[in-house]
Scaffold this motif. Structure first.
Motif, PDB file in Angstrom:
ATOM      1  N   UNK A  90       1.512  -0.040   4.026  1.00 57.52           N
ATOM      2  CA  UNK A  90       0.585   1.081   4.178  1.00 57.52           C
ATOM      3  C   UNK A  90      -0.209   1.415   2.942  1.00 57.52           C
ATOM      4  N   UNK A  91      -0.744   0.414   2.256  1.00 55.01           N
ATOM      5  CA  UNK A  91      -1.415   0.667   0.980  1.00 55.01           C
ATOM      6  C   UNK A  91      -2.916   0.933   1.127  1.00 55.01           C
ATOM      7  N   UNK A  92      -3.421   0.977   2.374  1.00 58.87           N
ATOM      8  CA  UNK A  92      -4.840   1.297   2.575  1.00 58.87           C
ATOM      9  C   UNK A  92      -4.970   2.262   3.761  1.00 58.87           C
ATOM     10  N   UNK A  93      -4.376   3.433   3.623  1.00 58.84           N
ATOM     11  CA  UNK A  93      -4.381   4.434   4.689  1.00 58.84           C
ATOM     12  C   UNK A  93      -5.250   5.637   4.339  1.00 58.84           C
ATOM     13  N   UNK A  94      -6.348   5.405   3.634  1.00 60.49           N
ATOM     14  CA  UNK A  94      -7.277   6.486   3.322  1.00 60.49           C
ATOM     15  C   UNK A  94      -8.030   6.909   4.582  1.00 60.49           C
ATOM     16  N   UNK A 118      -8.148  -1.610  15.964  1.00 57.19           N
ATOM     17  CA  UNK A 118      -7.947  -2.315  14.694  1.00 57.19           C
ATOM     18  C   UNK A 118      -6.685  -1.764  14.050  1.00 57.19           C
ATOM     19  N   UNK A 119      -5.853  -2.666  13.567  1.00 60.03           N
ATOM     20  CA  UNK A 119      -4.644  -2.286  12.831  1.00 60.03           C
ATOM     21  C   UNK A 119      -4.887  -2.548  11.357  1.00 60.03           C
ATOM     22  N   UNK A 120      -4.747  -1.510  10.547  1.00 58.90           N
ATOM     23  CA  UNK A 120      -4.929  -1.658   9.107  1.00 58.90           C
ATOM     24  C   UNK A 120      -3.583  -1.854   8.432  1.00 58.90           C
ATOM     25  N   UNK A 146      -9.205  16.218   1.101  1.00 60.95           N
ATOM     26  CA  UNK A 146      -8.949  14.811   1.399  1.00 60.95           C
ATOM     27  C   UNK A 146     -10.062  13.948   0.828  1.00 60.95           C
ATOM     28  N   UNK A 147      -9.647  12.877   0.149  1.00 62.01           N
ATOM     29  CA  UNK A 147     -10.578  11.909  -0.442  1.00 62.01           C
ATOM     30  C   UNK A 147     -10.550  10.648   0.412  1.00 62.01           C
ATOM     31  N   UNK A 148     -11.657  10.306   1.025  1.00 60.30           N
ATOM     32  CA  UNK A 148     -11.739   9.103   1.844  1.00 60.30           C
ATOM     33  C   UNK A 148     -12.424   7.982   1.078  1.00 60.30           C
ATOM     34  N   UNK A 149     -11.633   7.109   0.492  1.00 58.14           N
ATOM     35  CA  UNK A 149     -12.199   6.010  -0.311  1.00 58.14           C
ATOM     36  C   UNK A 149     -11.219   4.846  -0.313  1.00 58.14           C
ATOM     37  N   UNK A 150     -11.562   3.716   0.327  1.00 62.92           N
ATOM     38  CA  UNK A 150     -10.649   2.569   0.379  1.00 62.92           C
ATOM     39  C   UNK A 150     -10.688   1.732  -0.889  1.00 62.92           C
ATOM     40  N   UNK A 151     -10.691   2.408  -2.023  1.00 62.96           N
ATOM     41  CA  UNK A 151     -10.737   1.744  -3.312  1.00 62.96           C
ATOM     42  C   UNK A 151      -9.995   2.557  -4.344  1.00 62.96           C
ATOM     43  N   UNK A 195      -4.377  -0.086  -8.593  1.00 65.10           N
ATOM     44  CA  UNK A 195      -4.757  -1.465  -8.320  1.00 65.10           C
ATOM     45  C   UNK A 195      -5.910  -1.644  -7.365  1.00 65.10           C
ATOM     46  N   UNK A 196      -6.561  -0.546  -6.951  1.00 66.18           N
ATOM     47  CA  UNK A 196      -7.709  -0.657  -6.053  1.00 66.18           C
ATOM     48  C   UNK A 196      -7.383  -0.477  -4.589  1.00 66.18           C
ATOM     49  N   UNK A 197      -6.081  -0.401  -4.240  1.00 61.14           N
ATOM     50  CA  UNK A 197      -5.721  -0.097  -2.856  1.00 61.14           C
ATOM     51  C   UNK A 197      -5.372   1.380  -2.782  1.00 61.14           C
ATOM     52  N   UNK A 198      -6.019   2.141  -1.896  1.00 56.86           N
ATOM     53  CA  UNK A 198      -6.069   3.601  -2.027  1.00 56.86           C
ATOM     54  C   UNK A 198      -4.740   4.329  -1.910  1.00 56.86           C
ATOM     55  N   UNK A 199      -3.804   3.819  -1.097  1.00 52.82           N
ATOM     56  CA  UNK A 199      -2.519   4.509  -0.960  1.00 52.82           C
ATOM     57  C   UNK A 199      -1.387   3.628  -1.461  1.00 52.82           C
ATOM     58  N   UNK A 200      -1.688   2.834  -2.461  1.00 54.55           N
ATOM     59  CA  UNK A 200      -0.726   1.959  -3.119  1.00 54.55           C
ATOM     60  C   UNK A 200       0.412   2.761  -3.753  1.00 54.55           C
ATOM     61  N   UNK A 201       0.051   3.846  -4.405  1.00 57.24           N
ATOM     62  CA  UNK A 201       1.042   4.661  -5.111  1.00 57.24           C
ATOM     63  C   UNK A 201       1.104   6.087  -4.584  1.00 57.24           C
ATOM     64  N   UNK A 202      -0.039   6.653  -4.218  1.00 53.41           N
ATOM     65  CA  UNK A 202      -0.112   8.039  -3.761  1.00 53.41           C
ATOM     66  C   UNK A 202      -1.054   8.142  -2.569  1.00 53.41           C
TER      67      UNK A 202
END
Length: 838
Positions: free
Chosen positions: A627-631, A620-622, A168-173, A145-152
């Protein structure tokens, strides 16, 4: 790793570790022929930044790889940017891979991939996973769905023998990664933004995800600790030049429906009550709902402090907090824009519409957006917040008071009709009742995820109809909760003449109407009322503020900066309760696929970087529905203080700490110190140490109803005091001491070890159905020749430990026996090396 860097990232490298296709040609066939230049820069004593630029003299395409090699870790990172410095559009750039390389193992040792669940807000959040990669095996993992740690999680540990590599892949998408094993000793690693197929306009630039490789020796847990140390050195924000301190926070969110019932007076009162009870909080947390809104906290987009409830803004609250040594945290969600808000009304041109290809039918007579019928006009699936509208598919959603949503077909001529198809949950959490009705009776009744039924309700019926009779496909709310109930309908109605009638293919055609039935134990077709509102795209729905739009991002940066400054806000909390992928993809032309996402991600990171430049010591708190955007790109700038929207439940949070600690040294959650506390609630709650320690994390937020004076505050003071005593250990090396398990008959335990200080923390839990009173825990990372003393910090029902010192070899080889005489108990122990530092 230095040898690898020379072989892959130098200007003369033949095996470049990234790739793309340009004008139909593989980059491997092009880059070696292009002109190159190189610059090197020493960032500090341990890091050298190397920039290699390659340029196509014909088209003006420029490829720049910026890498950083580390001397204090066997690690390297890189990011690739591709820009058009020419005067014409480029040919198509596609399949842009941030990493495209092979890793080779030695003979006799097989590849084993360690990875983790993301945060879909379930008991399984952050759970560890293993995938064996034998000859010919392939494993593909991606965001959802575009959020990087939505599922994995986008962090991987590739182990073989007594060594391995962290990838490690750093991509907030929307990233994807593939691990593909050959028949011999090589494993191919391929990762990048999932969809890239675009031309670049003159002056345009895109980038790949950040990639990090870190080699290690030892078992895979040694690799995880090498990663944790690297993260603390280079992968986390450092306010005032230091790692974020473990923090005790508190809010009134459970009592006031987030901030909907909050005002200046009661926020100050809550702060005072914590201080009166001797619970010294570090931050006062003000969450969603403080802004101007008319329909509850989800109505975001007017970013002004509500003058009715906070006539002086937050400044009086912040001043009062600061006077008492407390900082303030305030929630924002700037990326999602609800209808009727200032941004939606004044700057629609700044929006990206996730629903651009959807048509929605609903009623103006109901004070709600539901019930409704939705049709996806597009050729692609549209995904948003866990819902997946199938391409050219139709779906229904019930109303909040039990209204049935209906698709009605009117029979064109008399005959016998076969009706075949299914209702299907298109939201994984749907719980509905489904029906096919005639004017006389119900021809079919079923359930979706209720009464033991699954996510599909197939039907195959025959009905005798006269011309003008109707057939209603009706959807109710099943378990009396209408949230998450989107349900698809597919099938055909075929009469004696053999002509098929399809509710999706014939959407909007003569013979089909859409409406709702009144609530009731059973649907009554006589109460049918047609929907009178037809919305195209994002009308009436949330949209996405396009951070790739420079004008929008500039306005947002200045506006939020002013709110932070004027209101004395110390910690900026950003939530993200929308899956953006459909919006990004819906905005792309066929020759620009992936461009909206890429620019959005670049803009998102630029927005945070500018806020941090203006507020260099602000944390900043993400948050992204937990926790669906913890890239990694996000975690370099922020910390996740609310690691999951699956809140409070003891075993779930024990398991979350077990899993997330492998990758992120700093994370947070909330506690009510009560087993299975509801998400919202008020009143007196019992204080249960087992529940408290199950939720204990480096950052801990209190959700108790501090207004109640009959809570056991003495017990809370002791628990929070003990947590403060042990919390510095969370920055140590991390060792699981038991297998991962959600089984309520099992123990679970782990250790944080500080080898330099010779100290550490052990947390062990005997769950509610465990028949084993004693668990022997073999510690790790100790000095085998040293002696250690142990201390029971909190374990009221734990068998006392032997008073004599324990040797390191004894604790690691024989193990530490921990006895808890009662179920649902926790043992919290610390240890210190004799002669070591505290």
């Amino acid at each position: 790793m230095q040898k690898w860097v020379l072989q892959h990232l130098s200007p003369q490298a033949k095996d470049i570790p990234y790739s793309f296709v340009y004008g139909g040609r593989q980059s491997a066939d092009l880059l070696s022929r292009w002109k190159w230049s190189q610059t090197a820069k020493r960032l500090d004593g341990n890091r050298i930044q190397n920039t290699v630029t390659r340029a196509d003299p014909e088209s003006g395409l420029q490829v720049k790889c910026v890498s950083i090699a580390y001397r204090d870790y066997p690690a390297v990172e890189w990011t690739v940017t591709i820009s058009n410095v020419g005067t014409l559009d480029t040919p198509i750039v596609e399949n842009l891979r941030a990493i495209d390389t092979d890793i080779q193992r030695q003979a006799g040792a097989e590849f084993l991939l360690h990875h983790n669940v993301g945060s879909p807000a379930s008991r399984s959040d952050y759970g560890p996973l293993e995938t064996s990669l034998g000859p010919g095996a392939t494993k593909r993992i991606s965001a959802a769905g575009g959020r990087p740690t939505n599922s994995d999680m986008s962090y991987f540990n590739l182990a073989w023998g007594n060594q391995g590599t962290i990838v490690v892949v750093g991509w907030p998408g929307q990233w994807e990664a593939e691990f593909k094993r050959d028949a011999d000793r090589d494993l191919h690693v391929d990762a990048g933004q999932e969809l890239t197929h675009f031309k670049l306009h003159p002056g345009e630039e895109v980038r790949t995800p950040l990639m990090v490789l870190l080699d290690y020796k030892g078992d895979w847990i040694d690799g995880q600790n090498q990663w944790r140390r690297w993260m603390m050195s280079y992968g986390m924000p450092r306010p005032f030049g230091k790692l974020p301190k473990p923090s005790f926070m508190a809010s009134s969110s459970r009592a006031y429906g987030e901030m909907i019932g909050a005002n200046e007076a009661n926020q100050i009162m809550h702060i005072d009550r914590y201080l009166e009870e001797g619970l010294k909080i570090d931050y006062w947390w003000m969450d969603a709902g403080w802004y101007v809104q008319q329909r509850g906290w989800p109505q975001v987009g007017t970013w002004e402090v509500d003058p009715k409830r906070f006539p002086n803004g937050f400044k009086p609250i912040s001043d009062h907090a600061h006077k008492n040594g407390v900082k303030t945290l305030v929630w924002f969600e700037p990326e999602r824009v609800a209808p009727g808000t200032w941004l939606a009304e004044n700057h629609p041109e700044w929006m990206v519409d996730p629903f651009a290809k959807l048509i929605t039918k609903r009623s103006s007579a109901l004070n709600s957006n539901e019930p409704l019928v939705v049709f996806n006009t597009g050729a692609d699936k549209v995904e948003w917040n866990g819902i997946a509208w199938e391409a050219k598919g139709i779906s229904l959603h019930p109303g909040p008071k039990g209204e049935y949503s209906v698709i009605r077909w009117t029979c064109p001529k008399a005959g016998n009709y076969a009706v075949n198809g299914e209702f299907k949950a298109i939201d994984g959490q749907a719980t509905t009742d489904v029906h096919i009705l005639t004017a006389k009776n119900s021809a079919f009744d079923g359930f979706i995820n209720v009464n033991g039924k699954g996510s599909h309700a197939p039907f195959s019926i025959h009905v005798q109809l006269a011309a003008g009779d109707y057939l209603d496909f009706a959807l109710g709310y099943g378990n009396a909760s209408y949230a998450y109930d989107s349900t698809g309908l597919s099938g055909e109605i075929i009469g004696d003449d053999g002509v098929p009638h399809d509710p999706a293919r014939e959407f909007g055609s003569t013979g089909w109407t859409y409406g709702w039935l009144s609530p009731g134990a059973k649907p009554n077709p006589a109460t049918f009322r047609a929907y009178d509102v037809t919305e195209h795209g994002g009308e009436g729905h949330d949209r996405l503020l396009n951070l790739g739009n420079v004008e929008a991002r500039t306005w947002l940066t200045n506006h939020i900066d002013k709110l932070l400054t004027d209101n004395g806000i110390d910690l900026y909390r950003q939530d993200f309760n929308i899956d953006p992928l459909s919006a990004w993809q819906g905005a792309d032309a066929p020759d620009r696929e992936g461009i909206t996402e890429n620019k959005y991600i670049v803009g998102y990171l630029a927005y945070w970087d500018e806020l941090r430049r203006r507020h260099p010591n602000m944390v900043i708190d993400s948050c992204a529905s937990g926790g669906r955007r913890n890239d990694l790109e996000t975690m370099r700038r922020a910390v996740p203080l609310w690691r999951s929207d699956y809140a409070y439940e003891s075993i779930g949070h024990q398991c979350m700490t077990y899993g997330i600690s492998m990758w992120l040294p700093f994370h947070g959650t909330g506690t009510v110190a009560t087993t299975d506390a509801p998400y919202y609630g008020r009143g007196v709650t019992p204080v249960q140490p087992y529940a408290f320690w199950s939720n204990a994390a480096p950052s801990l937020g209190s959700g108790i109803d501090i207004r109640e004076k009959n809570i056991d505050y003495a017990a809370l003071r002791r628990l929070f005091g003990d947590w403060r005593e042990v919390s510095s250990n969370y920055y140590g090396d991390y060792y699981p001491l038991t297998p991962y398990s959600q089984d309520d008959a099992k123990w679970i335990a782990w250790q944080f070890n500080n080898p330099k200080q010779g100290s550490g923390l052990i947390q062990a839990f005997r769950r509610q159905k465990s028949g084993d009173a004693t668990m022997t825990l073999k510690l790790r990372g100790l000095d085998p020749k040293a002696s250690y003393t142990l201390k029971l910090v909190d374990a009221p029902d734990c068998k006392p430990l032997a008073a004599h010192p324990w040797t390191g070899i004894q604790l690691m080889s024989d193990g530490l026996p921990v006895t808890l005489n009662s179920r649902s108990e926790a043992a919290i122990l610390t240890y210190r090396r004799l002669g070591g530092r505290n």
